[in-house]
Design a protein around this motif. Structure first.
Motif, PDB file in Angstrom:
ATOM      1  N   THR A  73      74.211  -1.363  18.072  1.00  0.00           N
ATOM      2  CA  THR A  73      74.900  -1.396  19.362  1.00  0.00           C
ATOM      3  C   THR A  73      74.061  -2.177  20.366  1.00  0.00           C
ATOM      4  N   GLY A  74      74.720  -2.665  21.415  1.00  0.00           N
ATOM      5  CA  GLY A  74      74.017  -3.510  22.388  1.00  0.00           C
ATOM      6  C   GLY A  74      73.482  -4.765  21.743  1.00  0.00           C
ATOM      7  N   ALA A  75      74.274  -5.350  20.846  1.00  0.00           N
ATOM      8  CA  ALA A  75      73.792  -6.424  19.967  1.00  0.00           C
ATOM      9  C   ALA A  75      73.947  -7.818  20.541  1.00  0.00           C
ATOM     10  N   ALA A  76      74.486  -7.956  21.750  1.00  0.00           N
ATOM     11  CA  ALA A  76      74.806  -9.290  22.258  1.00  0.00           C
ATOM     12  C   ALA A  76      73.581 -10.098  22.644  1.00  0.00           C
ATOM     13  N   ARG A  77      72.506  -9.435  23.032  1.00  0.00           N
ATOM     14  CA  ARG A  77      71.329 -10.169  23.485  1.00  0.00           C
ATOM     15  C   ARG A  77      70.121  -9.239  23.436  1.00  0.00           C
ATOM     16  N   GLY A  78      68.974  -9.738  23.883  1.00  0.00           N
ATOM     17  CA  GLY A  78      67.783  -8.914  24.002  1.00  0.00           C
ATOM     18  C   GLY A  78      67.358  -8.288  22.695  1.00  0.00           C
ATOM     19  N   LEU A 114      79.252  -3.943  24.765  1.00  0.00           N
ATOM     20  CA  LEU A 114      80.295  -3.813  25.781  1.00  0.00           C
ATOM     21  C   LEU A 114      80.759  -5.170  26.279  1.00  0.00           C
ATOM     22  N   CYS A 115      79.818  -6.101  26.474  1.00  0.00           N
ATOM     23  CA  CYS A 115      80.145  -7.453  26.951  1.00  0.00           C
ATOM     24  C   CYS A 115      80.901  -7.419  28.278  1.00  0.00           C
ATOM     25  N   ALA A 116      80.493  -6.527  29.140  1.00  0.00           N
ATOM     26  CA  ALA A 116      81.138  -6.377  30.449  1.00  0.00           C
ATOM     27  C   ALA A 116      80.195  -5.587  31.347  1.00  0.00           C
ATOM     28  N   PRO A 117      80.405  -5.644  32.662  1.00  0.00           N
ATOM     29  CA  PRO A 117      79.525  -4.911  33.580  1.00  0.00           C
ATOM     30  C   PRO A 117      79.685  -3.398  33.469  1.00  0.00           C
ATOM     31  N   VAL A 118      78.614  -2.681  33.807  1.00  0.00           N
ATOM     32  CA  VAL A 118      78.644  -1.239  34.004  1.00  0.00           C
ATOM     33  C   VAL A 118      78.463  -0.991  35.497  1.00  0.00           C
ATOM     34  N   ALA A 119      79.288  -0.154  36.069  1.00  0.00           N
ATOM     35  CA  ALA A 119      79.231   0.115  37.511  1.00  0.00           C
ATOM     36  C   ALA A 119      77.837   0.575  37.920  1.00  0.00           C
ATOM     37  N   GLY A 120      77.316  -0.032  38.977  1.00  0.00           N
ATOM     38  CA  GLY A 120      76.030   0.371  39.516  1.00  0.00           C
ATOM     39  C   GLY A 120      74.833  -0.342  38.930  1.00  0.00           C
ATOM     40  N   VAL A 121      75.046  -1.160  37.919  1.00  0.00           N
ATOM     41  CA  VAL A 121      73.949  -1.922  37.314  1.00  0.00           C
ATOM     42  C   VAL A 121      73.872  -3.271  38.018  1.00  0.00           C
ATOM     43  N   ASP A 122      72.706  -3.593  38.574  1.00  0.00           N
ATOM     44  CA  ASP A 122      72.578  -4.762  39.438  1.00  0.00           C
ATOM     45  C   ASP A 122      72.274  -6.058  38.699  1.00  0.00           C
ATOM     46  N   TYR A 123      71.666  -5.977  37.526  1.00  0.00           N
ATOM     47  CA  TYR A 123      71.303  -7.208  36.825  1.00  0.00           C
ATOM     48  C   TYR A 123      72.480  -7.732  36.003  1.00  0.00           C
ATOM     49  N   HIS A 124      72.414  -9.001  35.659  1.00  0.00           N
ATOM     50  CA  HIS A 124      73.473  -9.648  34.887  1.00  0.00           C
ATOM     51  C   HIS A 124      73.550  -9.041  33.495  1.00  0.00           C
ATOM     52  N   GLU A 125      74.733  -8.598  33.111  1.00  0.00           N
ATOM     53  CA  GLU A 125      74.884  -7.959  31.806  1.00  0.00           C
ATOM     54  C   GLU A 125      75.498  -8.910  30.785  1.00  0.00           C
ATOM     55  N   SER A 126      75.572  -8.448  29.548  1.00  0.00           N
ATOM     56  CA  SER A 126      75.972  -9.312  28.443  1.00  0.00           C
ATOM     57  C   SER A 126      77.438  -9.726  28.564  1.00  0.00           C
ATOM     58  N   THR A 127      77.768 -10.814  27.891  1.00  0.00           N
ATOM     59  CA  THR A 127      79.101 -11.407  27.923  1.00  0.00           C
ATOM     60  C   THR A 127      79.594 -11.650  26.497  1.00  0.00           C
ATOM     61  N   PRO A 128      80.888 -11.936  26.325  1.00  0.00           N
ATOM     62  CA  PRO A 128      81.366 -12.316  24.990  1.00  0.00           C
ATOM     63  C   PRO A 128      80.635 -13.528  24.425  1.00  0.00           C
ATOM     64  N   ASP A 129      80.241 -14.470  25.280  1.00  0.00           N
ATOM     65  CA  ASP A 129      79.481 -15.626  24.794  1.00  0.00           C
ATOM     66  C   ASP A 129      78.129 -15.203  24.226  1.00  0.00           C
ATOM     67  N   ASP A 130      77.494 -14.209  24.845  1.00  0.00           N
ATOM     68  CA  ASP A 130      76.228 -13.705  24.311  1.00  0.00           C
ATOM     69  C   ASP A 130      76.426 -13.135  22.908  1.00  0.00           C
ATOM     70  N   LEU A 131      77.490 -12.366  22.729  1.00  0.00           N
ATOM     71  CA  LEU A 131      77.754 -11.784  21.407  1.00  0.00           C
ATOM     72  C   LEU A 131      78.054 -12.876  20.390  1.00  0.00           C
ATOM     73  N   SER A 132      78.744 -13.926  20.825  1.00  0.00           N
ATOM     74  CA  SER A 132      79.009 -15.056  19.926  1.00  0.00           C
ATOM     75  C   SER A 132      77.717 -15.728  19.488  1.00  0.00           C
ATOM     76  N   GLU A 133      76.732 -15.781  20.376  1.00  0.00           N
ATOM     77  CA  GLU A 133      75.431 -16.356  20.001  1.00  0.00           C
ATOM     78  C   GLU A 133      74.743 -15.511  18.944  1.00  0.00           C
ATOM     79  N   THR A 134      74.863 -14.199  19.055  1.00  0.00           N
ATOM     80  CA  THR A 134      74.310 -13.326  18.017  1.00  0.00           C
ATOM     81  C   THR A 134      74.994 -13.586  16.678  1.00  0.00           C
TER      82      THR A 134
END
Length: 273
Positions: free
Chosen positions: A12-17, A38-58
């Motif tokens: 899980t959380g496989a899109a990046r990092g 998730l490839c989408a924002p979580v409410a209250g999290v200020d940093y840039h989160e993963s995207t579908p493009d990130d998961l595609s890179e994985t």
């Protein structure tokens, strides 16, 4: 011959990092991958989160190594959706041997100022998400399999401003050790890896700059690195995602076949400071 030849890992959380590093490192050792994020924002999290493009890179990184990968967007807070994504992956790849609950978030707030929803979001993603991941996996997990939970040095000691994060990570340690008892008769091992700060978007971001380099109008990764060296016993600002993947690989492999219930720091000595 790879250390994970013929095995399938669910991450899980496989899109990046760290999640991407787990997928790539395991694929290098012969594993096929079921990847979700998730490839989408979580409410209250200020940093840039993963995207579908990130998961595609994985996906591209794993496929470039000649391994199979089934990837999809799924939220660890949603048990039914997560289970459905895993069930599809197992149906296509035929088995499940390794489970890596890795998804998590990071926010900062003192308890006196912390909104109740900030606390709840942390618990839902970073603790309940581990439970959901393991619960969804257990019906598929092969005997002599392995569960390796990505935790944190904050799961071993507390610090100001991260009580919610530390509580979730401490909770995951208790969950890990209890699950090790429950699965021992199937020779399934359950362990966790505890990094210090990792050079990922979760750490190297504007929130961290404001915390560690306050008032600097021109923050840079280099300034953040210098400011965080004191967080570890070794003179390093952070570890790399591959360092965590290497530790998880060891715990998932037959080299660790009799290791279970262990919280393994990969922290530059941060825990003993």
């Amino acid at each position: 011959m790879g250390r994970l030849d013929g095995k399938v890992a669910f991450i899980t959380g496989a899109a990046r990092g760290v999640g991407r590093s787990l997928a790539v490192r395991f694929a290098e050792e012969g594993a096929d991958i079921i990847a979700v994020d998730l490839c989408a924002p979580v409410a209250g999290v200020d940093y840039h989160e993963s995207t579908p493009d990130d998961l595609s890179e994985t996906v591209s990184a794993v496929e470039s190594l000649g391994r199979r990968i089934i990837a999809s967007a799924a939220d660890v807070r949603d048990f039914d959706g997560l289970k459905a994504a895993l069930d599809v992956g197992v149906a296509k790849l035929g088995r499940l041997d390794i489970v890596c609950p890795n998804a998590g978030i990071n926010t900062f707030a003192d308890v006196a100022d912390m909104p109740a929803q900030t606390w709840q979001n942390m618990i839902d993603v970073t603790l309940t998400g581990v439970f959901h991941t393991c619960k969804a996996a257990l019906p598929h997990l092969a005997p002599e399999g392995a569960i390796v939970i990505t935790n944190s040095v904050a799961g071993l000691k507390g610090a100001a401003g991260i009580a919610h994060y530390s509580a979730a990570k401490h909770g995951a340690v208790g969950f890990m050790r209890s699950l090790a008892h429950e699965l021992a008769d199937r020779m399934i091992r359950v362990n966790s890896v505890h990094p210090t700060g990792i050079k990922t978007d979760m750490v190297v971001n504007e929130v961290s700059y404001r915390l560690f380099v306050p008032g600097d109008p021109n923050p840079t990764p280099e300034k953040l690195a210098e400011a965080t060296k004191g967080e570890n016993l070794l003179p390093i600002p952070w570890v790399e995602p591959r360092d965590i993947a290497n530790a998880a690989l060891f715990l998932a492999s037959n080299e660790a076949r009799y290791i279970t219930g262990v919280a393994l720091p990969v922290d530059g000595g941060a825990f003993i400071l």
